[in-house]
Design a protein around this motif. Structure first.
Motif, PDB file in Angstrom:
ATOM      1  N   LYS A 145     122.415 -26.080  53.510  1.00 15.07           N
ATOM      2  CA  LYS A 145     121.161 -25.640  54.111  1.00 15.07           C
ATOM      3  C   LYS A 145     120.307 -24.905  53.085  1.00 15.07           C
ATOM      4  O   LYS A 145     119.097 -25.130  52.987  1.00 15.07           O
ATOM      5  CB  LYS A 145     121.452 -24.738  55.311  1.00 15.07           C
TER       6      LYS A 145
ATOM      7  N   GLN B 235     105.784 -27.811  49.444  1.00 14.50           N
ATOM      8  CA  GLN B 235     107.037 -28.497  49.748  1.00 14.50           C
ATOM      9  C   GLN B 235     107.264 -29.725  48.868  1.00 14.50           C
ATOM     10  O   GLN B 235     108.394 -30.187  48.736  1.00 14.50           O
ATOM     11  CB  GLN B 235     107.059 -28.900  51.227  1.00 14.50           C
TER      12      GLN B 235
ATOM     13  N   GLN C  55     116.665 -26.291  51.736  1.00 14.94           N
ATOM     14  CA  GLN C  55     115.512 -25.436  52.007  1.00 14.94           C
ATOM     15  C   GLN C  55     114.913 -24.869  50.714  1.00 14.94           C
ATOM     16  O   GLN C  55     113.695 -24.677  50.629  1.00 14.94           O
ATOM     17  CB  GLN C  55     115.912 -24.297  52.946  1.00 14.94           C
TER      18      GLN C  55
ATOM     19  N   LEU D 162     112.615 -21.812  52.780  1.00 13.02           N
ATOM     20  CA  LEU D 162     113.463 -20.686  53.164  1.00 13.02           C
ATOM     21  C   LEU D 162     112.593 -19.576  53.764  1.00 13.02           C
ATOM     22  O   LEU D 162     111.408 -19.470  53.437  1.00 13.02           O
ATOM     23  CB  LEU D 162     114.226 -20.162  51.944  1.00 13.02           C
TER      24      LEU D 162
END
Length: 275
Positions: free
Chosen positions: A32, A4, A36, A42
Motif C-alpha cells: 500500500k 499523480q 501510494q 499518501l
C-alpha cells in the motif's frame, strides 16, 4: 494528474518489477505504501488539506508545506536529526554487501583454460564469445573502504584530500582506484544528483590519474521510494557484478530504500531518538 503522473518523467530510473511470488509474500501495508508513494496519494498534510480533511498543510517537524517530497527528501529538521542519513546508510550497507561479495567471488575465481576448437576443412571459425569480466577480475588484492560507523579517510598514499566518498575500492598491485558516491534523492532528481556528484569528485579523479593510478568515479542513485537509477546497474556491471548477482543486488538495494522511507513516513511526527 500532474502530481499523480510524475512517475512518467523518471527517465533515469530502472523499471521495477514486482512478481506474483513477491506479492503473495509482501505485507499488505508495505504494498500500500509503495503504490501510494509512487502516485503521491499518501495522506501527507498537503494532500489532506487538498482533500478538505485538515486545515493546516504544515510539516509536523518544520511547519513548512508538508508534501510527500518534503517529508521524504527535503525537510530541514529531518535532515538535521539524521533521518535521511540513517536511510542513506541502510542503502549503502546493501550496496557494500554486494560489492564485498563480488570482491570475494573475484578472488576465489580462477581463469578457465582456453579450449582448443577444431574446424572442419573449409569451415569458417566461429567468433569467440565476448565476455566482460569487469574490474574486480583484474586484480586479487582489492581493498574496500566504506564511510559507515567511522569516517572514511581517503588513502593518503594515493592522494591527500579531505573529500570522503561513500566507498573507495583500490588495488595496490594494479594501481586502480574506484570511488562510489551514493545519493538517495526524490526520483524526479536522479539525473541532477548524478551530475552534481560527478562534478564534485572530478578533481579528485584527475589527481589520482596524475599520481599514476587508473581512477573511476561512479555516482550512484537510489530513489527514496525504491527505484534505482541506471547508474547503479552500470556501476555493478563495470565492477563485474553481472547477471543474476546484479539483479539480486539491485532488488535488495531498492527494497531497503523503500523500507527505510516507509519507516521515515511512519515516524514523520515522532521524536527520532525513539526509533
Amino acid at each position: 494528474m500532474r502530481q499523480q503522473g510524475a512517475w512518467i518523467r523518471w527517465e533515469k530510473a530502472v523499471e521495477r518489477k514486482v512478481t506474483w511470488a513477491e506479492l503473495w509474500k509482501a505485507e499488505p501495508q508495505r504494498l500500500k505504501f509503495l503504490i501510494q508513494a509512487v502516485y503521491d496519494v499518501l495522506p501527507s498534510p498537503s494532500n489532506l488539506h487538498i482533500w478538505g480533511k485538515v486545515e493546516s498543510l504544515a510539516c509536523p517537524l518544520c511547519f513548512k508545506r508538508g508534501t510527500l517530497e518534503h517529508i521524504l527528501s527535503c525537510c530541514s529538521k529531518a535532515l538535521g536529526e539524521g533521518r535521511y542519513r540513517w536511510r542513506h546508510d541502510q542503502v549503502l550497507k546493501a550496496i557494500t554487501e554486494a560489492i564485498a561479495a563480488g570482491v570475494e567471488w573475484a578472488k576465489s575465481s580462477r581463469p578457465s583454460k582456453q579450449a582448443i576448437t577444431f574446424n572442419r576443412a573449409g569451415e569458417q571459425p566461429r567468433p569467440a564469445a565476448k565476455t566482460s569480466a569487469g574490474l574486480l577480475a583484474t586484480a586479487r588484492d582489492w581493498q574496500l573502504l566504506v564511510d559507515l560507523e567511522q569516517q572514511l579517510k581517503f588513502p593518503n598514499h594515493i592522494v591527500t584530500t579531505t573529500l570522503r566518498p561513500d566507498v573507495v575500492l583500490f588495488s595496490e598491485a594494479s594501481r586502480q582506484v574506484v570511488l562510489l558516491e551514493l545519493t538517495v534523492p526524490w526520483e524526479d532528481r536522479l539525473e541532477e544528483a548524478f551530475e552534481r556528484k560527478l562534478a564534485k569528485y572530478e578533481g579528485l579523479v584527475s589527481e589520482c590519474r596524475q599520481a599514476g593510478w587508473r581512477a573511476w568515479c561512479l555516482p550512484i542513485e537510489v530513489g527514496c521510494r525504491g527505484f534505482a537509477a541506471r547508474s547503479l546497474s552500470r556501476a555493478f556491471s563495470l565492477l563485474g557484478i553481472d547477471g543474476v548477482r546484479r539483479r539480486r543486488a539491485i532488488h535488495n538495494t531498492t527494497e531497503v530504500a523503500e523500507k527505510a522511507s516507509r519507516w521515515l513516513w511512519l515516524k514523520r511526527g515522532d521524536r527520532w531518538g525513539a526509533k
